[in-house]
Design a protein around this motif. Structure first.
Motif, PDB file in Angstrom:
ATOM      1  N   UNK A 191       0.807  -1.206   0.000  1.00  0.00           N
ATOM      2  CA  UNK A 191       0.000   0.000   0.000  1.00  0.00           C
ATOM      3  C   UNK A 191       0.844   1.261   0.000  1.00  0.00           C
ATOM      4  N   UNK A 192       1.960   1.211   0.766  1.00  0.00           N
ATOM      5  CA  UNK A 192       2.868   2.358   0.793  1.00  0.00           C
ATOM      6  C   UNK A 192       3.503   2.579  -0.581  1.00  0.00           C
ATOM      7  N   UNK A 193       3.928   1.477  -1.224  1.00  0.00           N
ATOM      8  CA  UNK A 193       4.561   1.576  -2.536  1.00  0.00           C
ATOM      9  C   UNK A 193       3.598   2.129  -3.584  1.00  0.00           C
ATOM     10  N   UNK A 194       2.307   1.814  -3.422  1.00  0.00           N
ATOM     11  CA  UNK A 194       1.299   2.287  -4.381  1.00  0.00           C
ATOM     12  C   UNK A 194       0.775   3.677  -4.019  1.00  0.00           C
ATOM     13  N   UNK A 195       1.273   4.228  -2.900  1.00  0.00           N
ATOM     14  CA  UNK A 195       0.927   5.581  -2.442  1.00  0.00           C
ATOM     15  C   UNK A 195      -0.564   5.748  -2.136  1.00  0.00           C
ATOM     16  N   UNK A 196      -1.183   4.652  -1.687  1.00  0.00           N
ATOM     17  CA  UNK A 196      -2.593   4.748  -1.313  1.00  0.00           C
ATOM     18  C   UNK A 196      -2.875   4.055   0.024  1.00  0.00           C
ATOM     19  N   UNK A 197      -1.872   3.370   0.559  1.00  0.00           N
ATOM     20  CA  UNK A 197      -2.081   2.613   1.793  1.00  0.00           C
ATOM     21  C   UNK A 197      -2.800   1.306   1.529  1.00  0.00           C
ATOM     22  N   UNK A 198      -2.749   0.422   2.510  1.00  0.00           N
ATOM     23  CA  UNK A 198      -3.430  -0.868   2.375  1.00  0.00           C
ATOM     24  C   UNK A 198      -3.234  -1.716   3.620  1.00  0.00           C
ATOM     25  N   UNK A 199      -4.129  -2.661   3.805  1.00  0.00           N
ATOM     26  CA  UNK A 199      -3.990  -3.596   4.924  1.00  0.00           C
ATOM     27  C   UNK A 199      -4.580  -4.951   4.544  1.00  0.00           C
ATOM     28  N   UNK A 200      -4.211  -5.963   5.294  1.00  0.00           N
ATOM     29  CA  UNK A 200      -4.711  -7.321   5.070  1.00  0.00           C
ATOM     30  C   UNK A 200      -6.155  -7.417   5.534  1.00  0.00           C
ATOM     31  N   UNK A 201      -7.033  -7.800   4.612  1.00  0.00           N
ATOM     32  CA  UNK A 201      -8.437  -8.000   4.989  1.00  0.00           C
ATOM     33  C   UNK A 201      -8.785  -9.476   5.122  1.00  0.00           C
TER      34      UNK A 201
END
Length: 323
Positions: A191-201
């Motif tokens: 998510x950081x690399x894609x500049x949008x953030x992300x987490x495991x769902x």
């Protein structure tokens, strides 16, 4: 009425492959298995799964607990859903949202390119919400106190990684990785690399070593097997973990010597083995003795890990299932 297990019949050695349900800790599963079977000693799990995660959790009984260090070093295969656009403090859906971004501009090509950057060896910072210790305390204990401490990155390995599906804002990933890899951290880093953030769902462990999700049993099914008195039939022998190793049979004399910690001469079955190559060793009646390592310079087997098993193994040479 619960069946009383006779002392002489109570010994169990091997692996039970449990399909851990979401919401349970790995130790929850161990405690449940202990209660169901009445086995209180020498029962453990081979590789922690987060409460959020599902999938393969090997439960080790008896002599198989001596192979736990080998089991947790085996490659692990995961399937993970990453929710793009939301970052959480735990890197998964159980944490508090700390940042939100619009992921709609992220393309399939961008995701695939960023995923490939994680293949191979790289340095990964473990999450604060983890069982690693720092200063004598678990990181998650510090996190619960609202503390954020610096974590030393660890070198981890991903053998294979690919995108299975993309239905924005969720990207589904498959990865085969080595020991110490935090899939939650991978989701956060992606998510950081894609500049949008992300987490495991969502996270499923589909394999650890040779143990596949398709061969697991859930706790409800296991409880029925216990009530019907057939749960021991579900236990895989200790050497089922090691079928990638070649096998060798030792004479009665050689078995006695190697059990006493001595090296034993190399017989014809090891003539093609390489220096320090490990083999599964068996007695002449098919019992799994343990793991021997060849010292080619002395043409001898050295004991590497020796077990005490009473029953013949179906994986012994000339006894059915041979690697």
């Amino acid at each position: 009425m619960n069946k009383i297990i006779k002392k002489e019949d109570s010994r169990v050695d091997g692996f039970l492959l449990v399909n851990k349900a979401r919401g349970l800790t790995s130790m929850d599963v161990v405690r449940k298995v202990k209660r169901l079977t009445g086995m209180e000693r020498r029962v453990g799990h081979g590789g922690t799964l987060d409460p959020l995660a599902e999938g393969v959790l090997p439960i080790c009984f008896g002599q198989a607990t001596r192979l736990m260090d080998l089991l947790i070093n085996e490659p692990k295969e995961y399937q993970m859903d990453v929710l793009l656009g939301e970052s959480t403090d735990t890197y998964d859906a159980e944490g508090a949202i700390i940042d939100q971004q619009d992921p709609s501009a992220v393309s399939r090509k961008q995701i695939e390119e960023e995923l490939q950057k994680f293949q191979g060896l790289f340095w990964q910072e473990p999450p604060m919400h983890s069982a690693l210790k720092q200063g004598g305390k678990r990181l998650y204990e510090l996190a619960r106190q609202g503390l954020e401490v610096e974590r030393e990155p660890r070198q981890v390995r991903i053998y294979e990684i690919k995108m299975l599906d993309l239905k924005m804002p969720i990207v589904t990933i498959a990865a085969v990785c080595g020991r110490g890899m935090y899939m939650r951290s991978l989701a956060n880093d992606l998510g950081t690399a894609l500049k949008c953030g992300g987490h495991t769902s969502s996270l499923i462990r589909r394999r650890i070593g040779p143990f596949q999700l398709e061969n697991t049993i859930n706790l409800e099914e296991f409880a029925i097997a216990v009530s019907e008195g057939r749960w021991r039939e579900l236990i895989r022998p200790p050497d089922s973990l090691l079928l990638n190793l070649r096998s060798a049979t030792l004479s009665v004399t050689a078995e006695r010597e190697i059990r006493n910690g001595q090296s034993v001469p190399l017989a014809n079955h090891g003539s093609k083995a390489g220096h320090l190559e490990k083999h599964r060793l068996y007695s002449i009646d098919g019992r799994f003795i343990g793991i021997g390592r060849l010292d080619r310079s002395r043409n001898q087997w050295d004991p590497h890990k020796i077990l005490m098993l009473k029953s013949p193994s179906p994986h012994a040479p000339d006894m059915g299932l041979e690697a």
